[in-house]
Enzyme design. Structure first.
Site, mmCIF file in Angstrom:
data_model
loop_
_atom_site.group_PDB
_atom_site.id
_atom_site.type_symbol
_atom_site.label_atom_id
_atom_site.label_comp_id
_atom_site.label_asym_id
_atom_site.label_seq_id
_atom_site.Cartn_x
_atom_site.Cartn_y
_atom_site.Cartn_z
ATOM 1 N N SER A 41 -91.100 79.482 -38.089
ATOM 2 C CA SER A 41 -90.237 80.649 -37.988
ATOM 3 C C SER A 41 -89.583 80.843 -36.625
ATOM 4 C CB SER A 41 -91.028 81.885 -38.414
ATOM 5 O OG SER A 41 -90.145 82.957 -38.664
ATOM 6 N N ASP A 92 -90.126 81.324 -50.393
ATOM 7 C CA ASP A 92 -89.270 81.631 -49.254
ATOM 8 C C ASP A 92 -87.851 81.249 -49.666
ATOM 9 O OD1 ASP A 92 -87.914 81.970 -46.881
ATOM 10 O OD2 ASP A 92 -89.187 80.632 -45.709
ATOM 11 N N HIS A 119 -92.752 82.734 -46.892
ATOM 12 C CA HIS A 119 -92.261 82.272 -45.595
ATOM 13 C C HIS A 119 -93.405 81.721 -44.729
ATOM 14 C CE1 HIS A 119 -89.682 81.970 -42.149
ATOM 15 N NE2 HIS A 119 -90.447 82.782 -41.452
#
Length: 141
Positions: A41, A92, A119
């Site tokens: 991320s 995600d 995610h």
């Protein structure tokens, strides 16, 4: 990473060059040579410029739906010559597939989509995540 979670922000990491220098310094201070960089991320803001400018310091790259992938061209990605495992969760539907559109231009890559994971696929399916990650790491030996 500076400025994330409870870490105070650092002015020196306000630019891509500053983030590269920061990560390079961390690796040097720890005495780590040729690590595999795992980047989930928000850490993509550090990892992506690092692989572009200092990829020679790494033996592999594992981006997990990282941010910032659109900041680089297909040609820039094609110059990165390290084994890469692109990971994201099948739930995600935003950042994972979006990152894949750019990361697929890395010449030495494979993709693993984690079933029933969002995610943070490493939190949703930790056993599957570690199995896939360890399989990738074993291929690098």
């Amino acid at each position: 990473m500076p400025g994330y979670g409870n870490s105070p922000p650092l002015e020196t990491v306000a630019t891509a060059w500053g983030r590269v220098a920061f990560l390079d310094h961390v690796l040097q201070e720890l005495g780590i040579w040729k690590p595999v960089l795992i980047s989930p991320s928000m850490s993509g803001r550090f990892a992506l410029p690092f692989i572009m400018l200092r990829g020679d310091r790494l033996s592999g790259f594992v981006p997990i739906a990282p941010v910032g992938t659109k900041e680089y061209s297909a040609e820039q990605y094609q110059h990165v010559q390290m084994p890469t495992l692109i990971l994201y969760g099948d739930r995600d539907t935003g950042l994972g597939p979006q990152a894949l559109q750019s990361l697929r231009h890395l010449p030495v890559h494979r993709v693993a989509v984690m079933p029933d994971a969002g995610h943070a696929c490493y939190l949703d399916q930790p056993e599957d995540f570690h199995r896939v990650l360890l399989g990738f790491l074993r291929q690098l030996e």
